[in-house]
Structure formats: C-alpha cells, structure tokens
Design a protein around this motif. Structure first.
Motif, PDB file in Angstrom:
ATOM      1  N   ARG B   7       0.872  -1.240   0.194  1.00 15.27           N
ATOM      2  CA  ARG B   7      -0.268   0.047   0.210  1.00 15.27           C
ATOM      3  C   ARG B   7       1.242   1.026   0.046  1.00 15.27           C
ATOM      4  NH1 ARG B   7      -4.987  -2.071   0.755  1.00 15.27           N
ATOM      5  NH2 ARG B   7      -5.296  -4.161   1.663  1.00 15.27           N
ATOM      6  N   SER B   8       2.091   1.138   1.034  1.00 15.69           N
ATOM      7  CA  SER B   8       3.291   1.797   0.523  1.00 15.69           C
ATOM      8  C   SER B   8       3.974   2.115  -0.771  1.00 15.69           C
ATOM      9  CB  SER B   8       3.482   2.224   1.708  1.00 15.69           C
ATOM     10  OG  SER B   8       4.717   2.713   1.729  1.00 15.69           O
ATOM     11  N   SER B   9       3.334   3.804  -0.829  1.00 13.56           N
ATOM     12  CA  SER B   9       4.333   3.869  -2.474  1.00 13.56           C
ATOM     13  C   SER B   9       5.587   3.900  -2.474  1.00 13.56           C
ATOM     14  CB  SER B   9       3.698   4.164  -3.489  1.00 13.56           C
ATOM     15  OG  SER B   9       3.636   5.702  -2.562  1.00 13.56           O
ATOM     16  N   GLN B  10       6.176   3.706  -1.413  1.00 14.62           N
ATOM     17  CA  GLN B  10       7.289   5.168  -0.543  1.00 14.62           C
ATOM     18  C   GLN B  10       8.092   3.267  -0.182  1.00 14.62           C
ATOM     19  OE1 GLN B  10       7.438   7.388   2.025  1.00 14.62           O
ATOM     20  NE2 GLN B  10       9.990   8.265   1.755  1.00 14.62           N
ATOM     21  N   PHE B  11       7.517   2.220   0.682  1.00 19.75           N
ATOM     22  CA  PHE B  11       8.260   0.696   0.691  1.00 19.75           C
ATOM     23  C   PHE B  11       8.765   0.074  -0.365  1.00 19.75           C
ATOM     24  CE2 PHE B  11       7.015  -2.879   3.413  1.00 19.75           C
ATOM     25  CZ  PHE B  11       8.371  -2.986   3.595  1.00 19.75           C
ATOM     26  N   ASN B  12       7.706   0.125  -1.408  1.00 18.64           N
ATOM     27  CA  ASN B  12       8.040   0.144  -3.334  1.00 18.64           C
ATOM     28  C   ASN B  12       9.280  -0.062  -3.151  1.00 18.64           C
ATOM     29  OD1 ASN B  12       5.697  -1.861  -2.903  1.00 18.64           O
ATOM     30  ND2 ASN B  12       4.055  -0.377  -3.609  1.00 18.64           N
ATOM     31  N   GLU B  13       9.139   1.120  -3.421  1.00 22.92           N
ATOM     32  CA  GLU B  13      10.191   1.915  -3.831  1.00 22.92           C
ATOM     33  C   GLU B  13      12.164   1.901  -2.996  1.00 22.92           C
ATOM     34  OE1 GLU B  13       9.652   5.890  -3.674  1.00 22.92           O
ATOM     35  OE2 GLU B  13       7.453   5.614  -5.409  1.00 22.92           O
ATOM     36  N   GLU B  14      11.518   1.267  -1.633  1.00 31.16           N
ATOM     37  CA  GLU B  14      12.872   1.041  -1.588  1.00 31.16           C
ATOM     38  C   GLU B  14      13.590  -0.044  -1.485  1.00 31.16           C
ATOM     39  OE1 GLU B  14      11.118   4.360   2.973  1.00 31.16           O
ATOM     40  OE2 GLU B  14      11.333   2.582   2.976  1.00 31.16           O
ATOM     41  N   LEU B  15      12.316  -0.701  -1.465  1.00 31.89           N
ATOM     42  CA  LEU B  15      12.339  -2.551  -1.351  1.00 31.89           C
ATOM     43  C   LEU B  15      12.919  -2.523  -3.244  1.00 31.89           C
ATOM     44  CD1 LEU B  15       9.937  -4.748   0.061  1.00 31.89           C
ATOM     45  CD2 LEU B  15      12.650  -3.845   1.085  1.00 31.89           C
ATOM     46  N   GLU B  16      12.500  -1.251  -3.785  1.00 29.78           N
ATOM     47  CA  GLU B  16      12.914  -1.892  -5.587  1.00 29.78           C
ATOM     48  C   GLU B  16      14.513  -1.709  -5.022  1.00 29.78           C
ATOM     49  OE1 GLU B  16      13.050  -3.573  -8.955  1.00 29.78           O
ATOM     50  OE2 GLU B  16      10.976  -3.532  -7.541  1.00 29.78           O
ATOM     51  N   ARG B  17      14.649  -0.013  -4.987  1.00 35.67           N
ATOM     52  CA  ARG B  17      15.934   0.361  -4.548  1.00 35.67           C
ATOM     53  C   ARG B  17      17.717  -0.489  -4.215  1.00 35.67           C
ATOM     54  NH1 ARG B  17      16.265   4.722  -1.276  1.00 35.67           N
ATOM     55  NH2 ARG B  17      14.055   5.651  -2.477  1.00 35.67           N
ATOM     56  N   LEU B  18      16.636  -1.663  -2.918  1.00 32.60           N
ATOM     57  CA  LEU B  18      17.523  -1.892  -2.346  1.00 32.60           C
ATOM     58  C   LEU B  18      18.205  -3.232  -3.444  1.00 32.60           C
ATOM     59  CD1 LEU B  18      18.791  -2.805   0.858  1.00 32.60           C
ATOM     60  CD2 LEU B  18      16.964  -3.763   0.893  1.00 32.60           C
ATOM     61  N   ARG B  19      16.734  -3.909  -3.917  1.00 34.31           N
ATOM     62  CA  ARG B  19      17.490  -4.685  -4.713  1.00 34.31           C
ATOM     63  C   ARG B  19      18.322  -4.542  -5.577  1.00 34.31           C
ATOM     64  NH1 ARG B  19      11.075  -7.527  -3.537  1.00 34.31           N
ATOM     65  NH2 ARG B  19      10.933  -5.281  -4.817  1.00 34.31           N
ATOM     66  N   ASP B  20      17.552  -3.375  -6.135  1.00 38.28           N
ATOM     67  CA  ASP B  20      18.601  -2.591  -7.616  1.00 38.28           C
ATOM     68  C   ASP B  20      20.191  -3.129  -6.873  1.00 38.28           C
ATOM     69  OD1 ASP B  20      16.205  -2.973  -9.164  1.00 38.28           O
ATOM     70  OD2 ASP B  20      16.412  -0.472  -9.215  1.00 38.28           O
ATOM     71  N   ASP B  21      20.157  -2.153  -5.433  1.00 41.39           N
ATOM     72  CA  ASP B  21      21.705  -2.030  -4.907  1.00 41.39           C
ATOM     73  C   ASP B  21      22.646  -3.216  -4.978  1.00 41.39           C
ATOM     74  OD1 ASP B  21      21.457   0.591  -5.240  1.00 41.39           O
ATOM     75  OD2 ASP B  21      21.662   0.922  -3.291  1.00 41.39           O
ATOM     76  N   VAL B  22      21.684  -4.483  -4.422  1.00 48.18           N
ATOM     77  CA  VAL B  22      22.212  -4.912  -4.157  1.00 48.18           C
ATOM     78  C   VAL B  22      22.925  -6.228  -5.651  1.00 48.18           C
ATOM     79  CG1 VAL B  22      22.181  -8.118  -3.611  1.00 48.18           C
ATOM     80  CG2 VAL B  22      21.274  -6.374  -2.104  1.00 48.18           C
ATOM     81  N   ILE B  23      22.152  -6.156  -6.941  1.00 40.55           N
ATOM     82  CA  ILE B  23      22.413  -6.112  -8.279  1.00 40.55           C
ATOM     83  C   ILE B  23      23.855  -5.608  -8.638  1.00 40.55           C
ATOM     84  CG2 ILE B  23      21.432  -6.891 -10.617  1.00 40.55           C
ATOM     85  CD1 ILE B  23      19.850  -8.539  -9.038  1.00 40.55           C
ATOM     86  N   HIS B  24      23.694  -4.151  -8.523  1.00 44.26           N
ATOM     87  CA  HIS B  24      24.510  -3.744  -8.416  1.00 44.26           C
ATOM     88  C   HIS B  24      26.021  -3.879  -7.960  1.00 44.26           C
ATOM     89  CE1 HIS B  24      27.283   0.138  -9.632  1.00 44.26           C
ATOM     90  NE2 HIS B  24      27.178   0.263  -8.698  1.00 44.26           N
ATOM     91  N   MET B  25      26.093  -4.706  -6.767  1.00 41.39           N
ATOM     92  CA  MET B  25      26.932  -4.287  -6.188  1.00 41.39           C
ATOM     93  C   MET B  25      27.718  -5.975  -6.630  1.00 41.39           C
ATOM     94  SD  MET B  25      27.724  -5.149  -1.282  1.00 41.39           S
ATOM     95  CE  MET B  25      29.209  -5.707  -1.159  1.00 41.39           C
ATOM     96  N   GLY B  26      26.606  -7.154  -6.703  1.00 40.04           N
ATOM     97  CA  GLY B  26      27.333  -7.948  -7.613  1.00 40.04           C
ATOM     98  C   GLY B  26      27.803  -7.587  -8.991  1.00 40.04           C
TER      99      GLY B  26
END
Lengths: 259, 227
Positions: B7-26
């Motif tokens: 329901r929280s679009s900000q929470f969606n964005e935070e999780l999306e950013r987190l996943r992107d950052d892990v991929i970026h690090m990988g």
C-alpha cells in the motif's frame, strides 16, 4: 523452540454467527485456544475478529435476534458455553473481558475490584480485602494504589485504569481472559506495561486478544489467527505467521500489500 | 509466492532500490573477477592494480546496503517475505564483499607473479577454467536473486561441485610440480592462492543461492544436503 505439549483450554467447533440483520459474520470457525498461551486475532476491520472474541463470553446475547450456530467447548469439563441452559453469567465468571477503552465503574478503586465478588455473593470483608489485594497485585497495580484504595477510579491515569479493569476481571479467578484491543487508547509506555502484564497473566490463565497492531500480536502472542470476511484464513504459531505465513492472503495483510 | 505491491508506494520504492543496489554490487564484483582474470591471462599488472583500487567501491556498497536494511527495519518493521528479504540481503552483501576480498587476493598474486620467479613447466589452464566456472556461478547467483528463482538457485548450489573438483585437480597438479622441482614453489604458491580464491568465490555463490531459497520459500537449507 517451544516444544511444550499443548493442552486445549477451549475450542470453537464449526462456529457460525449471524447478526440480527442477517449478516453472516462468522463462517464455520474451528479454532483451539491453548492453555496458558496467548492467542492473537488479527485481520482488517469487519473481518469478524471482535465478533468471534465476543462469542466467548456470550456478549451477543445482549441483543435480540443474534444467533449462534456451532459450539465453543471449554475443557477439561467439555462444557459447550453456547448451549441453551448455560447461564451467561456463569460463563462470564470463567471467561472475563477487558475492553478497548478502560471502563472503570464510577466507584472507588477498591469497589471496582470488589464488585464482581459481591455480585457473586461474597460478604466476608477479610476475604474480599485479600482478593482485592491479590487481584491488584496480579494486575501490577497494587504498589501504585495501595495507599489510595478509596480514591475514585477515574482519578487514575489511562494505563492505570486499564490495569484496574484487568484487576476487576481477575478478581473472579477466570480461566480465560479476553482482550479487545486493550491498548489502542494508551500511550506507548502504558501499552508496554499492559503487554508485560499479559505475558505474566499467561502463567495463570489463557488469553485471547484482538489487536489492530500487528507488532503487538508479534510481540505478545504465542499463536496468531488471521481472519478475513468471517473466515479463519490461517492459524499458526505467531513466529510462523510473521516469518513464513502459508496463505497468500495472510502474507498480503501482514506485509501491508494490496490483496 | 508471487508478491503484490505494498500500500505504501515509498516502501515499494525502498525495496526496489535495495534489490537494485544488491544487483549493482554483484555486477561490480563480476567485473572485478573478470578484470582480475584478464590481468592473469594477459599478465597485465595495471589491470591487477585497478582491481585492488576498485575494491573500495565494493566496501562502500556493502556499508550503504547495510544502512538501507537498517533503515527499512526501523521504518517499516518488515514481516514475512519482506523480513526474509531484508535479513537475507544483509547476509548476501557480506558474501559479495568477501568475494571482493578473494578477488583482491587474485589481483595481488598477479602482481606478485611479476617478480622474476622460476616458471612452472606448463601453462596452468586449470586457473582459467576455475575463473570461468566462478564467474558463471556468480552470474547464476545474481540471476537467481533477481528472479527469486529457486530452481536456478538449486542448480547454482549443485554446480559448485564442478568448481571444487577443478580446484582439487589444480592443487594436485601444483603439488606435483613443486615435488618435481622445488624452484617452482614460489610461483606454485601464488597459483595456489588464486585457485583457492576462485574456489572460495564459488562457495559464496552457493551461500547466496541458499539465501534466495530462504527468501522465496522460507526454508533454511544451510548446512543441509540439497538432495
């Protein structure tokens, strides 16, 4: 890991409930309450959790036209508390309730706790004095009020009033205590003290609590039931519900997703 | 379990950013491994130094992702699959950072091999093979994380056996050279370090795959047999 074998204190068996307007609020609920455990009921507004809780002390009897179907059986005596001929007053002695907002009587602190005992026919002052002290100690309120037992209950803080209501509920030595959103009107400190109290009370009795606060369910309960539109969707150990729910509807609700 | 949006679009964005950052690090680690491998194959010391230099970026990302996880826990009190994702990412970044450290060891060995050492009697093809396998393992682990594909995660775990077998073969070969001619010991030990580093990288990829299974299924398969 909790490996203690569980004794069932009470259970609902195929419990249906219909409000007088015909609304089918509970749909065949089968659920145990384990002895000396805290079970939390969670779910969105209108899911039936408060309706379910209120069945346990026959609150719905107060309004004509409401109808139960099925059983709530208490153990070890196997009494179906919904059966015709079972006195709701007797049920409420065994299963007491604490409400959302503290609702002390407009009487003294002492009289609030003594009330249930007097209704039960208690007359011996010494016995009542002892019971009142015991109940107030059980509700972790004694040290704060022992010197002002004759003060009006309304003079207590919100958190103290709620603990007074718990003491009042404890005075009749219930086997099960029902909590209907017991901290939703309290600040975080008073909430923490009520939660602490609930975990202490668990040693003496069995608790069923309705809460809108999922973190509270996660903090205090041993078992959690997720209800939705009158159905029991999932009943599990609280840790399993919050870490690894089985049903996608539970997952969506507790993670705040759009189901 | 397929997941819906919060329901929280900000929470969606935070999780999306987190996943992107892990991929970026990988992906950064993957490039580091490739660069270190190229440095070895082409005896390119400047590439090796570049690998050592880039490791700071890996360390910074580890700290940044840990910080993101802590913020999400504080702000959102995640539960169920969200909780498993956040906790697992905390572990995955540690594995990625350790892979970065292993890559540094490889780069240092390449640098050390610049010294006039007595050469080994043959080209160590095993090292290239190990590098290949380790890179594929990491690619697989990142893909399985991106798609939360548990079937692929199990393949990654099973495929690590090939890396272990190749490592053992390489070690046997190096021991043989050292026994035949002790003058090769210095070079052989550098090779041993590299082989060991690639083998360890493989181990870290299986840790990531195990975490993916935990995120997706809630099953903790660490220290158990995959079969």
């Amino acid at each position: 890991m909790d490996q203690v074998s569980h004794v069932t204190k009470a259970e609902s068996r195929n419990l249906n409930f219909y409000y007088s307007n015909g609304a089918h609020a509970l749909k065949g609920i089968n659920m145990p309450l384990y002895e000396n455990k805290i079970t939390a009921l969670i779910g969105p507004s209108g899911c039936g959790k408060s309706t379910f809780l209120r069945c346990f002390n026959r609150m719905h009897d107060l309004y004509p036209g409401n109808r139960y179907d099925g059983q709530i059986v208490m153990h070890p005596d196997n009494t179906n508390i919904l059966a015709d001929g079972v006195d709701p007053i007797e049920v409420r002695m065994r299963i007491s309730m604490v409400f959302q907002k503290p609702n002390p009587f407009p009487k003294s602190i002492y009289e609030n706790v003594a009330y249930g005992l007097r209704v039960r026919g208690g007359k011996n002052k010494k016995v009542i004095d002892d019971k009142v002290e015991q109940a107030l100690r059980g509700a972790a309120l004694w040290d704060e009020v022992k010197d002002r037992l004759n003060d009006l209950a309304f003079n207590l803080s919100g958190g103290q009033q709620q603990r007074l209501c718990i003491a009042r509920a404890l005075a009749t030595d219930p086997e099960i205590m029902l909590f209907d959103e017991p901290t939703s009107a309290l600040d975080p400190i008073a909430t923490a003290s009520i939660e602490e109290l609930m975990t202490e009370l668990r040693n003496k009795l069995t608790i069923l609590v309705v809460t809108h606060n999922m973190q509270q369910a996660a903090r205090v309960s041993d078992y959690t039931a997720y209800m939705y539109l009158g159905d029991l969707v999932e009943f599990s150990k609280t840790d399993d519900i919050f870490i690894k729910p089985k049903d996608k509807r539970t997952e969506d609700y507790i993670t705040g997703r759009i189901g | 379990m397929e997941t819906n949006l919060h329901r929280s679009s900000q929470f969606n964005e935070e999780l999306e950013r987190l996943r992107d950052d892990v991929i970026h690090m990988g992906t950064l680690i993957e490039n580091q491994i490739k660069m270190a491998t190229q440095a070895y194959v082409h005896n390119d010391v400047s590439a090796a130094l570049q690998v050592l230099d880039n490791d700071n970026q890996v360390n910074d990302l580890e700290k940044a992702i840990d910080d993101e996880c802590i913020h999400i826990i504080v702000k959102r009190q995640p539960t169920a699959s969200d909780l498993r994702l956040i906790m697992s990412i905390g572990k995955i970044v540690t594995d990625l950072e350790r892979m970065g450290d292993e890559t540094k060891k490889i780069a240092k060995s390449v640098r050390n091999l610049q010294k006039p050492l007595h050469p080994l009697p043959a080209d160590m093809l095993g090292i290239r093979h190990l590098a290949d396998l380790a890179t594929k393992q990491l690619q697989g682990a990142l893909s399985t994380f991106a798609h939360l594909d548990t079937g692929e995660a199990r393949s990654v775990i099973l495929a690590d056996d090939a890396l272990d077998a190749e490592f053992k073969a390489t070690v046997r070969q190096l021991i043989t050279y050292m026994m035949e001619d002790p003058r090769t010991i210095s070079a052989a030990l550098e090779m041993m370090t590299m082989a060991r580093a690639f083998e360890r990288i493989g181990d870290h990829t299986t840790n990531i795959a195990e975490q993916v299974i935990y995120i997706a299924e809630g099953r903790d398969i660490r220290h158990t047999s995959i079969d």
